[in-house]
Design a protein around this motif. Structure first.
Motif, mmCIF file in Angstrom:
data_model
loop_
_atom_site.group_PDB
_atom_site.id
_atom_site.type_symbol
_atom_site.label_atom_id
_atom_site.label_comp_id
_atom_site.label_asym_id
_atom_site.label_seq_id
_atom_site.Cartn_x
_atom_site.Cartn_y
_atom_site.Cartn_z
ATOM 1 N N UNK A 256 -53.047 -7.018 10.511
ATOM 2 C CA UNK A 256 -53.766 -7.314 9.261
ATOM 3 C C UNK A 256 -52.767 -7.048 8.142
ATOM 4 N N UNK A 257 -52.490 -8.083 7.354
ATOM 5 C CA UNK A 257 -51.349 -7.993 6.445
ATOM 6 C C UNK A 257 -51.712 -8.388 5.023
ATOM 7 N N UNK A 258 -51.088 -7.729 4.083
ATOM 8 C CA UNK A 258 -51.216 -8.049 2.660
ATOM 9 C C UNK A 258 -50.765 -9.497 2.440
ATOM 10 N N UNK B 130 -63.965 -4.356 15.408
ATOM 11 C CA UNK B 130 -64.468 -3.339 14.466
ATOM 12 C C UNK B 130 -63.319 -2.798 13.623
ATOM 13 N N UNK B 131 -62.220 -2.460 14.298
ATOM 14 C CA UNK B 131 -61.054 -1.944 13.561
ATOM 15 C C UNK B 131 -60.539 -2.989 12.573
ATOM 16 N N UNK B 132 -60.556 -4.239 12.996
ATOM 17 C CA UNK B 132 -60.049 -5.310 12.121
ATOM 18 C C UNK B 132 -60.902 -5.391 10.858
ATOM 19 N N UNK B 133 -62.242 -5.404 11.034
ATOM 20 C CA UNK B 133 -63.110 -5.558 9.876
ATOM 21 C C UNK B 133 -62.992 -4.347 8.943
ATOM 22 N N UNK B 134 -62.735 -3.167 9.537
ATOM 23 C CA UNK B 134 -62.558 -1.970 8.702
ATOM 24 C C UNK B 134 -61.233 -2.037 7.932
ATOM 25 N N UNK B 135 -60.242 -2.693 8.524
ATOM 26 C CA UNK B 135 -58.909 -2.743 7.891
ATOM 27 C C UNK B 135 -58.847 -3.771 6.767
ATOM 28 N N UNK B 136 -59.738 -4.756 6.820
ATOM 29 C CA UNK B 136 -59.729 -5.798 5.776
ATOM 30 C C UNK B 136 -60.524 -5.277 4.580
ATOM 31 N N UNK B 137 -59.815 -5.001 3.495
ATOM 32 C CA UNK B 137 -60.507 -4.424 2.338
ATOM 33 C C UNK B 137 -60.847 -5.495 1.304
ATOM 34 N N UNK B 138 -60.389 -6.710 1.527
ATOM 35 C CA UNK B 138 -60.703 -7.800 0.599
ATOM 36 C C UNK B 138 -59.901 -9.024 0.956
ATOM 37 N N UNK B 139 -60.170 -10.126 0.234
ATOM 38 C CA UNK B 139 -59.403 -11.344 0.443
ATOM 39 C C UNK B 139 -58.657 -11.667 -0.851
ATOM 40 N N UNK B 140 -57.551 -12.417 -0.814
ATOM 41 C CA UNK B 140 -56.942 -12.984 0.391
ATOM 42 C C UNK B 140 -56.288 -11.914 1.265
ATOM 43 N N UNK B 141 -56.234 -12.223 2.558
ATOM 44 C CA UNK B 141 -55.597 -11.334 3.518
ATOM 45 C C UNK B 141 -55.015 -12.225 4.624
ATOM 46 N N UNK B 142 -53.990 -11.722 5.286
ATOM 47 C CA UNK B 142 -53.349 -12.521 6.336
ATOM 48 C C UNK B 142 -53.557 -11.834 7.683
ATOM 49 N N UNK C 116 -51.203 -18.760 15.502
ATOM 50 C CA UNK C 116 -51.663 -17.369 15.535
ATOM 51 C C UNK C 116 -51.742 -16.695 14.183
ATOM 52 N N UNK C 117 -51.576 -17.456 13.089
ATOM 53 C CA UNK C 117 -51.605 -16.851 11.758
ATOM 54 C C UNK C 117 -52.696 -17.505 10.930
ATOM 55 N N UNK C 118 -53.518 -16.680 10.274
ATOM 56 C CA UNK C 118 -54.530 -17.224 9.370
ATOM 57 C C UNK C 118 -54.372 -16.574 8.002
ATOM 58 N N UNK D 52 -63.717 -16.774 6.751
ATOM 59 C CA UNK D 52 -62.505 -17.113 7.514
ATOM 60 C C UNK D 52 -62.008 -15.895 8.290
ATOM 61 N N UNK D 53 -62.078 -14.733 7.662
ATOM 62 C CA UNK D 53 -61.652 -13.493 8.333
ATOM 63 C C UNK D 53 -62.484 -13.292 9.593
ATOM 64 N N UNK D 54 -63.817 -13.390 9.420
ATOM 65 C CA UNK D 54 -64.713 -13.147 10.562
ATOM 66 C C UNK D 54 -64.463 -14.145 11.686
ATOM 67 N N UNK D 55 -64.255 -15.404 11.318
ATOM 68 C CA UNK D 55 -64.049 -16.433 12.349
ATOM 69 C C UNK D 55 -62.756 -16.176 13.123
ATOM 70 N N UNK D 56 -61.684 -15.786 12.426
ATOM 71 C CA UNK D 56 -60.402 -15.581 13.109
ATOM 72 C C UNK D 56 -60.438 -14.327 13.974
ATOM 73 N N UNK D 57 -61.064 -13.270 13.449
ATOM 74 C CA UNK D 57 -61.177 -12.023 14.226
ATOM 75 C C UNK D 57 -61.971 -12.294 15.509
ATOM 76 N N UNK D 58 -63.029 -13.047 15.364
ATOM 77 C CA UNK D 58 -63.859 -13.411 16.520
ATOM 78 C C UNK D 58 -63.035 -14.204 17.551
ATOM 79 N N UNK D 59 -62.289 -15.180 17.057
ATOM 80 C CA UNK D 59 -61.502 -16.034 17.969
ATOM 81 C C UNK D 59 -60.433 -15.225 18.711
ATOM 82 N N UNK D 60 -59.785 -14.318 17.990
ATOM 83 C CA UNK D 60 -58.635 -13.611 18.581
ATOM 84 C C UNK D 60 -59.048 -12.376 19.363
ATOM 85 N N UNK D 61 -59.943 -11.559 18.809
ATOM 86 C CA UNK D 61 -60.239 -10.264 19.442
ATOM 87 C C UNK D 61 -61.517 -10.269 20.275
#
Ligand code: AMP
Ligand code: GLY
Length: 416
Positions: free
Chosen positions: A180-182, A127-139, A150-152, A159-168
């Protein structure tokens, strides 16, 4: 002098060959090593890290050189154990190796010391991850070691949803947080330094080609090739890297009470706003090491021995001009999987280049076969980039094994 190198890949093979070329060749050992490495270094009786320390004490090893990061970041820490045993070690203690082992630790260090890097937040839940992602591209980066997976760099929300699901959610890499990085844009540059307490020496820079296919397409790998030269980037870029990144990093380590004697690898992106740090690694790069080592002359064994003891002597290391190009031959299926057991042909035919073994073994007949994702690194040096490239591709064409993969554009995409 007796030197033991830890690791088993192409980087360690290149380090060992460079050490063997020192004016007074040291007696070399490697753990865990590989069949090809044991042509230049001796085997040990070690089974694990504690028994390796025991072996080094019994054998009277004068210097331990950390090739890969894995032992540096363990609970015990290779350098910590060496220090307790009185064995000089080139590689930092586990507290300082957090710069590589934890992305969150590295980001906090970068921000604390005002070193340019991408903006970020660290999150614990999906939940925190999805709230922190304000748009794409994002790392998105898993906050731990994940063997380069470990980096997407996400271009779409799917892609964001799939990686968040896999990791968290599925915890593919185990427990850990997510950074979650610029997303930064620009050419990447690998800068290596020897750091000895409050002193440093900047070494020949390199560029790594991480994507599996030509044109920087396809998934990230451990690296499909590299190019190195003192002329890779302009003097003004290197001066800015030194002033804005290297100096504050060395000062930051001191200010934070993080001891450091070893190679420090700055993974940089040269953005329109200037160079920014993507990551730190507490060891040399692989395959950059295979490209850089052949450009070194002088006395690497003495240089590292003195440096591990606290004395940085830049004049002992000759950093030659010219260009060095490294082409990786990878096995079928890499990077998703890797295939072992494909017999390698043509190794005896190559001339005037160096061949380092990244993942090979000898089969029952004594022939080398593939044994891992990255199999071989073929490396050529020449006064110009074009000549080095031509030489590496001509010689590498003589070497083959079933399903081998290699990029055809290593060292073509370079800096303006
Ligand atoms: P790392 O493991 O942190 O080196 O990341 C692996 C690769 O992902 C890097 O070499 C870059 O190609 C890419 N990468 C990492 N961080 C960023 C970022 N903030 N912006 C764009 N690409 C990135
Ligand atoms: N060349 C990338 C790495 O060594 O991590």
């Amino acid at each position: 002098m007796k030197i033991l190198v830890t690791g088993k890949g192409g980087r360690e093979h290149a380090l060992l060959v460079a050490l063997a070329e020192s004016p007074v060749p040291p007696q070399l050992f490697c753990w865990p090593g590989s069949d090809a490495i044991f042509e230049v270094a001796e085997r040990t009786r070690a089974r694990d890290l504690p028994s390796l320390i025991g072996f080094m004490l019994e054998e009277g090893i004068d210097l331990c050189v950390a090739g890969e990061e894995s032992l540096l970041v363990t609970d015990q820490g290779l350098a910590n154990l060496c220090e307790a045993a009185g064995i000089p070690c080139w590689g930092p203690p586990k507290e300082s190796a957090q710069l590589e082992a934890s992305k969150a630790f590295a980001k906090a260090f970068l921000v604390r010391h005002g070193i340019p890097t991408a903006g970020y937040v660290v999150v614990d839940t999906a939940e925190e991850a999805m709230a922190a992602v304000t748009g794409v591209p994002v790392v998105l980066k898993f906050d731990g070691l994940a063997a380069g997976k470990g980096v997407a760099v996400c271009e779409t929300m799917a892609e964001v949803e799939a990686f968040v699901e896999a990791v968290l959610v599925k915890r593919q890499f185990g427990a850990g947080r997510l950074v979650v990085e610029e997303c930064l844009r620009g050419p990447e540059l690998s800068v290596f330094c020897s750091i000895v307490d409050d002193r440093y020496q900047i070494l020949t820079p390199a560029r790594d080609y991480k994507r599996v296919r030509d044109g920087d397409e396809g998934p990230n790998t451990g690296g499909m090739g590299a190019v190195a030269s003192p002329g890779l980037v302009g003097a003004e870029v290197m001066a800015e890297v030194e002033r804005c990144i290297v100096q504050p990093t060395v000062a930051g380590l001191r200010a934070d009470g993080l001891p450091y004697r070893g190679f420090l690898y700055f993974g940089l992106m040269l953005t329109a706003e200037g160079p920014k740090v993507i990551e730190y690694n507490c060891r040399f790069g692989d395959p950059e090491c295979e490209a850089v080592m052949p450009l070194f002359g002088g006395d690497l064994a003495q240089y590292l021995k003195l440096a591990a003891g606290g004395e940085l002597r830049p004049e002992l290391l000759e950093q030659r001009g010219g260009w060095s190009v490294c082409l990786i031959l990878a096995s079928a299926g890499y990077p998703e999987t890797s295939r072992s057991g494909d017999v390698i042909g043509g190794l005896e035919a190559v001339e005037g280049v160096r061949v380092y073994h990244c993942g090979t073994r000898r089969n029952a007949e004594g022939a080398y076969e593939s044994h891992g994702g990255r199999v071989l690194a073929v490396v050529a040096q020449a006064p110009t980039l074009a000549e080095a490239r031509e030489k590496v591709y001509a010689e590498a064409a003589k070497v083959d094994f079933a399903g081998s993969q290699r990029r055809s554009d290593i060292a073509t995409l370079h800096f303006s």
